[in-house]
Design a protein around this motif. Structure first.
Motif, PDB file in Angstrom:
ATOM      1  N   ASP A 179       0.387  36.037 -28.681  1.00  0.00           N
ATOM      2  CA  ASP A 179       1.764  35.652 -28.359  1.00  0.00           C
ATOM      3  C   ASP A 179       2.733  36.833 -28.354  1.00  0.00           C
ATOM      4  OD1 ASP A 179       1.045  33.070 -27.969  1.00  0.00           O
ATOM      5  OD2 ASP A 179       1.679  32.351 -29.945  1.00  0.00           O
ATOM      6  N   CYS A 180       2.282  37.964 -28.861  1.00  0.00           N
ATOM      7  CA  CYS A 180       3.157  39.145 -28.832  1.00  0.00           C
ATOM      8  C   CYS A 180       3.361  39.650 -27.405  1.00  0.00           C
ATOM      9  CB  CYS A 180       2.560  40.275 -29.672  1.00  0.00           C
ATOM     10  SG  CYS A 180       2.756  40.043 -31.442  1.00  0.00           S
TER      11      CYS A 180
ATOM     12  N   THR B 254       8.220  39.008 -29.139  1.00  0.00           N
ATOM     13  CA  THR B 254       7.171  38.121 -28.632  1.00  0.00           C
ATOM     14  C   THR B 254       7.211  38.177 -27.108  1.00  0.00           C
ATOM     15  OG1 THR B 254       8.671  36.220 -28.641  1.00  0.00           O
ATOM     16  CG2 THR B 254       7.283  36.526 -30.581  1.00  0.00           C
TER      17      THR B 254
END
Length: 266
Positions: A111-112, A88
């Motif tokens: 969110d990665c 993440t």
């Protein structure tokens, strides 16, 4: 499942550090193109490397023209990789087509990624009304015809133009070799998917901070494209770099490494 993703995309994890940088290669290339940047960043960062299906040491049996008929499938592969490795807030550096692949991935799972860095990327290669992409359809049709007539001859002719380093013929030879390592049928299909794609409408939807690194004399990406993306991406910023050609991470590695370091520091 674990082994399948790791093997399918020939995933390598290197280095130490709390922050991960994923390096994603462009068409005709593979993860070895990033060796100079890996050497520079591995001491302080965790590094993720992979080969897109159809390139490098990826699992060629995983390729199907139907599955990879758009860039969305490559974006799915990237998200599979992030999920498998529980990554993440990674920094993603995407060369050429991997710019749009990472953009599509970030639209699904923002969110990665904490930051995207595009190197000579383009949302559309075809010229359009009020848009300079660099190619007319007739140019691309000529390119496809050359690829299908004699792929290996095309690769050895295209590589020096893309690399744009007449003083270092060994670099053009390197790119010609990675192009020639791709099955000709796959290369032709992937080239069409890339060159006929249009992701301009996706740019304003991107909510991840993005830096566009733009070299000069790039056969595939005119300077107007970099400016266009910087204007359309809400947190987009253009950084022109003192490098020529479409593969500056290979031809001017110190310039690109320094630019990436600036992006991360900022």
């Amino acid at each position: 499942m674990a082994t399948s993703i790791m093997q399918r995309n020939n995933v390598q994890m290197l280095g130490d550090g709390s922050q991960t940088i994923i390096f994603a290669h462009g068409f005709g290339s593979d993860q070895t193109a990033w060796r100079h940047q890996v050497a520079a960043f591995a001491p302080n960062f965790r590094i993720g490397l992979f080969d897109h299906v159809g390139g490098g040491k990826s699992d060629f049996s995983a390729y199907s023209p139907r599955r990879y008929s758009s860039l969305y499938s490559y974006a799915e592969d990237l998200l599979d990789l992030c999920a498998e490795l529980k990554l993440t807030k990674s920094i993603l550096v995407g060369h050429s087509v991997s710019g749009m692949v990472s953009l599509l991935a970030a639209l699904v799972e923002p969110d990665c990624f904490s930051q995207l860095i595009f190197l000579d990327a383009s949302p559309r290669y075809l010229n359009d009304d009020g848009y300079v992409g660099g190619f007319e359809q007739s140019d691309l049709d000529t390119l496809y015809a050359a690829m299908s007539t004699n792929y290996y001859a095309w690769a050895s002719g295209f590589a020096p133009i893309a690399m744009a380093t007449q003083d270092k013929p060994e670099l053009a030879a390197e790119f010609a070799n990675t192009l020639a390592a791709i099955r000709p049928d796959i290369a032709q299909a992937v080239a069409k998917v890339i060159f006929q794609s249009d992701h301009r409408d996706d740019l304003p939807r991107l909510n991840v901070p993005t830096v566009i690194l733009q070299a000069s004399d790039d056969i595939a990406v005119p300077p107007e494209v970099g400016q266009y993306m910087a204007d359309k991406i809400p947190q987009g910023k253009l950084m022109n770099i003192a490098a020529r050609g479409h593969l500056p991470h290979i031809s001017a590695p110190d310039v690109v490494t320094s630019a990436i370091a600036q992006c991360i520091a900022a």
